[in-house]
Design a protein around this motif. Structure first.
Motif, PDB file in Angstrom:
ATOM      1  N   PHE A 160      32.365  35.690  31.774  1.00 33.39           N
ATOM      2  CA  PHE A 160      32.833  34.566  31.201  1.00 33.39           C
ATOM      3  C   PHE A 160      33.706  33.698  31.916  1.00 33.39           C
ATOM      4  N   ILE A 161      34.924  34.697  32.549  1.00 33.82           N
ATOM      5  CA  ILE A 161      35.903  33.967  33.469  1.00 33.82           C
ATOM      6  C   ILE A 161      35.095  32.893  34.497  1.00 33.82           C
ATOM      7  N   ASP A 162      33.960  33.657  35.258  1.00 37.42           N
ATOM      8  CA  ASP A 162      33.379  33.285  36.070  1.00 37.42           C
ATOM      9  C   ASP A 162      32.594  31.665  35.885  1.00 37.42           C
ATOM     10  N   MET A 163      32.048  31.823  34.735  1.00 38.00           N
ATOM     11  CA  MET A 163      31.327  30.791  34.141  1.00 38.00           C
ATOM     12  C   MET A 163      32.127  29.512  33.708  1.00 38.00           C
ATOM     13  N   LEU A 164      33.363  29.843  33.411  1.00 34.79           N
ATOM     14  CA  LEU A 164      34.407  28.664  33.236  1.00 34.79           C
ATOM     15  C   LEU A 164      34.737  28.067  34.433  1.00 34.79           C
ATOM     16  N   GLU A 165      34.439  28.383  35.815  1.00 35.17           N
ATOM     17  CA  GLU A 165      34.716  27.653  36.813  1.00 35.17           C
ATOM     18  C   GLU A 165      33.389  27.531  37.648  1.00 35.17           C
ATOM     19  N   GLY A 166      32.261  27.571  37.009  1.00 29.90           N
ATOM     20  CA  GLY A 166      30.980  27.187  37.224  1.00 29.90           C
ATOM     21  C   GLY A 166      30.351  28.012  37.966  1.00 29.90           C
ATOM     22  N   GLY A 167      30.595  29.495  37.969  1.00 27.78           N
ATOM     23  CA  GLY A 167      29.895  30.300  38.610  1.00 27.78           C
ATOM     24  C   GLY A 167      28.366  30.790  38.297  1.00 27.78           C
ATOM     25  N   ASN A 168      28.357  30.318  36.996  1.00 33.00           N
ATOM     26  CA  ASN A 168      26.992  30.628  36.671  1.00 33.00           C
ATOM     27  C   ASN A 168      25.719  29.669  36.915  1.00 33.00           C
ATOM     28  N   GLU A 226      27.118  54.917  19.447  1.00 36.28           N
ATOM     29  CA  GLU A 226      28.681  54.226  19.485  1.00 36.28           C
ATOM     30  C   GLU A 226      28.459  52.906  19.643  1.00 36.28           C
ATOM     31  N   MET A 227      29.501  52.212  19.044  1.00 41.21           N
ATOM     32  CA  MET A 227      29.429  50.775  18.763  1.00 41.21           C
ATOM     33  C   MET A 227      30.606  50.302  20.105  1.00 41.21           C
ATOM     34  N   LEU A 228      30.313  49.221  20.518  1.00 46.62           N
ATOM     35  CA  LEU A 228      31.089  48.705  21.715  1.00 46.62           C
ATOM     36  C   LEU A 228      31.753  47.376  21.014  1.00 46.62           C
ATOM     37  N   GLN A 229      32.861  46.983  21.178  1.00 46.21           N
ATOM     38  CA  GLN A 229      33.312  45.720  20.716  1.00 46.21           C
ATOM     39  C   GLN A 229      34.490  45.297  21.595  1.00 46.21           C
ATOM     40  N   ILE A 230      34.210  43.766  21.898  1.00 53.10           N
ATOM     41  CA  ILE A 230      35.110  43.261  22.756  1.00 53.10           C
ATOM     42  C   ILE A 230      36.171  42.324  22.133  1.00 53.10           C
ATOM     43  N   ARG A 231      37.496  42.724  21.975  1.00 51.12           N
ATOM     44  CA  ARG A 231      38.363  42.001  21.241  1.00 51.12           C
ATOM     45  C   ARG A 231      39.418  41.297  21.991  1.00 51.12           C
ATOM     46  N   LEU A 232      39.955  40.043  21.582  1.00 48.77           N
ATOM     47  CA  LEU A 232      40.899  39.400  22.262  1.00 48.77           C
ATOM     48  C   LEU A 232      42.180  39.899  22.129  1.00 48.77           C
ATOM     49  N   ALA A 233      42.699  40.633  23.504  1.00 46.36           N
ATOM     50  CA  ALA A 233      43.892  41.441  23.335  1.00 46.36           C
ATOM     51  C   ALA A 233      45.263  40.538  23.720  1.00 46.36           C
ATOM     52  N   SER A 234      45.154  39.357  24.087  1.00 44.93           N
ATOM     53  CA  SER A 234      46.294  38.591  24.315  1.00 44.93           C
ATOM     54  C   SER A 234      45.610  36.901  24.587  1.00 44.93           C
ATOM     55  N   ARG A 235      46.586  36.049  24.489  1.00 42.43           N
ATOM     56  CA  ARG A 235      45.869  34.551  24.691  1.00 42.43           C
ATOM     57  C   ARG A 235      46.268  34.295  26.318  1.00 42.43           C
ATOM     58  N   PRO A 236      45.244  33.559  26.727  1.00 45.51           N
ATOM     59  CA  PRO A 236      45.367  33.347  28.487  1.00 45.51           C
ATOM     60  C   PRO A 236      46.295  32.194  28.379  1.00 45.51           C
ATOM     61  N   ASP A 237      46.896  32.103  29.740  1.00 44.97           N
ATOM     62  CA  ASP A 237      47.858  31.090  30.151  1.00 44.97           C
ATOM     63  C   ASP A 237      47.024  30.425  31.089  1.00 44.97           C
ATOM     64  N   GLY A 238      46.165  29.445  30.822  1.00 42.39           N
ATOM     65  CA  GLY A 238      45.637  28.759  31.902  1.00 42.39           C
ATOM     66  C   GLY A 238      44.265  29.834  31.844  1.00 42.39           C
ATOM     67  N   ARG A 239      44.016  30.007  33.159  1.00 40.50           N
ATOM     68  CA  ARG A 239      42.522  30.977  33.448  1.00 40.50           C
ATOM     69  C   ARG A 239      42.834  32.137  32.872  1.00 40.50           C
ATOM     70  N   PRO A 240      41.726  32.602  31.983  1.00 40.88           N
ATOM     71  CA  PRO A 240      41.710  33.693  31.425  1.00 40.88           C
ATOM     72  C   PRO A 240      41.429  34.887  32.468  1.00 40.88           C
ATOM     73  N   THR A 241      42.325  36.281  32.325  1.00 46.16           N
ATOM     74  CA  THR A 241      42.226  37.191  33.185  1.00 46.16           C
ATOM     75  C   THR A 241      41.376  38.289  32.066  1.00 46.16           C
ATOM     76  N   PRO A 242      41.049  39.398  32.789  1.00 48.80           N
ATOM     77  CA  PRO A 242      40.285  40.713  32.315  1.00 48.80           C
ATOM     78  C   PRO A 242      41.294  41.234  31.259  1.00 48.80           C
ATOM     79  N   GLN A 243      42.571  41.226  31.702  1.00 45.83           N
ATOM     80  CA  GLN A 243      43.627  41.624  30.686  1.00 45.83           C
ATOM     81  C   GLN A 243      43.720  41.030  29.486  1.00 45.83           C
ATOM     82  N   ASN A 244      43.008  39.661  29.197  1.00 45.76           N
ATOM     83  CA  ASN A 244      42.825  39.276  27.791  1.00 45.76           C
ATOM     84  C   ASN A 244      41.914  39.796  27.014  1.00 45.76           C
ATOM     85  N   PHE A 245      41.098  40.926  27.364  1.00 44.50           N
ATOM     86  CA  PHE A 245      40.194  41.245  26.611  1.00 44.50           C
ATOM     87  C   PHE A 245      40.458  42.965  26.556  1.00 44.50           C
TER      88      PHE A 245
END
Lengths: 344, 344
Positions: free
Chosen positions: A324-332, A4-23
């Motif tokens: 990705f969300i974690d990286m934007l706040e320096g978690g990586n 099977e093929m997995l794809q992650i799509r943009l579900a909605s645009r974030p308002d500020g910090r992205p959330t998992p629901q945006n994907f």
């Protein structure tokens, strides 16, 4: 799973910090390549701060990802089936395949990698876009010179770590700013920074400004700007006369946060005038014709260890949004990669 | 009167807008030159926006004028008595004599002028520091190219008027921004601007931004920044990709006024990145070694009328403070000069 093929799509645009629901995670059957095409199985997906910009509708230097579309991104993968004469089954390749487990490609802007030369993941990091970004900012925008003092923000990040090591190799005094004592210790002990300051330990930009003034009493000649915010507030008053600032990114402001960590524009403008600074924004695609020059300099330095690199790997494409969300706040800590599939 | 020396001294530092009380007029006997010195009688005193910075105690690119000291400034005068072998009685000279009717000089940084070549007042304007500033900003900072669109703020001022005409002569499309319909008409009809926009008629930066967008649908390639404030807010969103901004001054903010006519620094920083702008501050003394190059280009253009100039003259040194205060708010129309004494 293999079928099977997995794809992650943009579900909605974030308002500020992205959330998992945006994907959205999308599963489907493996596609078949048409004439001139190939099926690529992704091994590594690169996560990079610029992707936050693509999630917003606002006009930027590149078109936004549309709602429902697959998230964009560079990746490394293996050719599974090829109907393209330039690529064969088993080839390891890099291209902009997106946040996916498999992709159909016609070979446009796809490069073959030689796994014997360097680990293939480096095509997404130290020898790829982030490394090229570091080299471009230092050499083509700031124009660093031997003996100058250079400050690198996000000093251990995918771009910053390469920038710090190149500046050091070119004979500069190199000051880093990073988040937390662990990153700072790594910057000084492994990457060769002369000093690394912890912005998390500084309560505000003024505190950081005092620390930078101590670390660089003659001022900063070149500033590699990746973050904005508190770090910029600390650096700007410390710029030396005729200093240069390369604006590569401003991650601390990407989610619309930290907007209080700033100064009035008239004050910044006055500093630029009084100290005769040059402030220049750049995007690495504009400079891509110099990629061979970068690689010819950097690849030997990676091979013999003069440029070290560190990867921060999250397993599984389904975990890419949280990473990705974690990286934007320096978690990586190092170049952020998603392990999507097994090595070739 | 002919036997006394007038000097204007800094009485106190202004808080915001200067007032006449910040200046003292001092009268005394004429000084006598010592060996190697000369007595100069001032004819023209130049008033320039940079003088506002010298009135403040804040560290800037030059030392402030101390309280009680004579106000600094460039002037043109006639040698009255000379004990310096390089200068003779009757020579017309230019130098930094200050806000005075007479000065003793040892000849350092004093140049002789040839009244037959051009009116001697032009050494303070179109062929002096303001003209050189215009030429430097366009050619050495922005790097204007034929066919590009250039926007000049303070378009009819001492610097702006020269900048607009040089840019036009070099084949650019030139847009001016000036204060009031009279200045705009002069810019378009006399100076050759393609369009001149009246910032006083625009209620805010957004309104001005719309007008600039109409005047320059492909964006501004080069912005000659003299004012900051509302004009900058109007220009910044209209900068073309790879545009360049030369920061020469920001007069609208000098008195600490108009601080609400700005935008958040993160927004400006983001515009610089997204559009890959280069923003560079410059001070003309750093470029003075190119003065002969400027003069060789500009002097013939002044002589044959390709560069026009306009002087705004106030009679009498004692009126310099009021004239200066007025100039900081755009009350002048052309190069601001004080007529201190009769022609040579």
């Amino acid at each position: 799973m293999a079928d099977e093929m997995l794809q992650i799509r943009l579900a909605s645009r974030p308002d500020g910090r992205p959330t998992p629901q945006n994907f959205d995670l999308d599963r489907g059957p493996l596609p078949q390549p048409g004439d001139g095409e190939m099926l690529v199985r992704v091994i590594w997906l690169s996560l990079d701060p610029y992707m936050r910009g693509r999630m917003s509708a606002a006009k930027s230097y590149a078109d936004p990802v549309e709602i429902g579309d697959v998230m964009e991104g560079a990746a490394v993968g293996e050719v599974v089936t090829s109907k393209n004469p330039d690529f064969a089954e088993g080839d390891v390749v890099t291209g902009r395949f997106g946040w996916v487990s498999h992709a159909i490609s016609d070979g446009t802007q796809v490069q073959k990698l030689d796994p014997a030369q360097a680990p293939v993941s480096t095509a997404l990091g130290v020898l790829g876009m982030p490394g090229m970004t570091a080299w471009t900012g230092l050499n083509r925008i700031i124009g660093i010179k031997k003996g100058e003092t250079v400050l690198i923000s996000a000093a251990t990040g995918a771009v910053g770590a390469v920038a710090g090591q190149i500046a050091k190799a070119q004979g500069c005094r190199v000051i880093g700013v990073a988040g937390g004592p662990e990153k700072c210790a790594y910057a000084e002990q492994e990457l060769g920074y002369d000093v690394c300051l912890d912005h998390k330990a500084a309560q505000d930009g003024e505190t950081l400004a005092k620390q930078i003034a101590e670390a660089a009493p003659d001022g900063i000649d070149g500033y590699f700007e990746n973050v904005g915010g508190k770090t910029l507030m600390g650096v700007l008053p410390n710029m030396a006369v005729h200093g240069r600032i390369a604006i590569c990114g401003m991650i601390s402001w990407y989610n619309g946060a930290n907007m209080d960590q700033t100064m009035p524009l008239p004050k910044a403008w006055s500093t630029i005038l009084t100290n005769r600074l040059k402030v220049e924004g750049f995007l690495v695609p504009d400079h891509w014709q110099h990629y061979p020059e970068f690689v010819s300099e950097a690849a030997p330095m990676v091979q013999d260890g003069r440029i070290k690199y560190r990867e921060d790997v999250t397993e599984g494409l389904e975990n890419a949004p949280e990473a990705f969300i974690d990286m934007l706040e320096g978690g990586n800590f190092g170049k952020k990669l998603i392990r999507v599939g097994a090595d070739a």
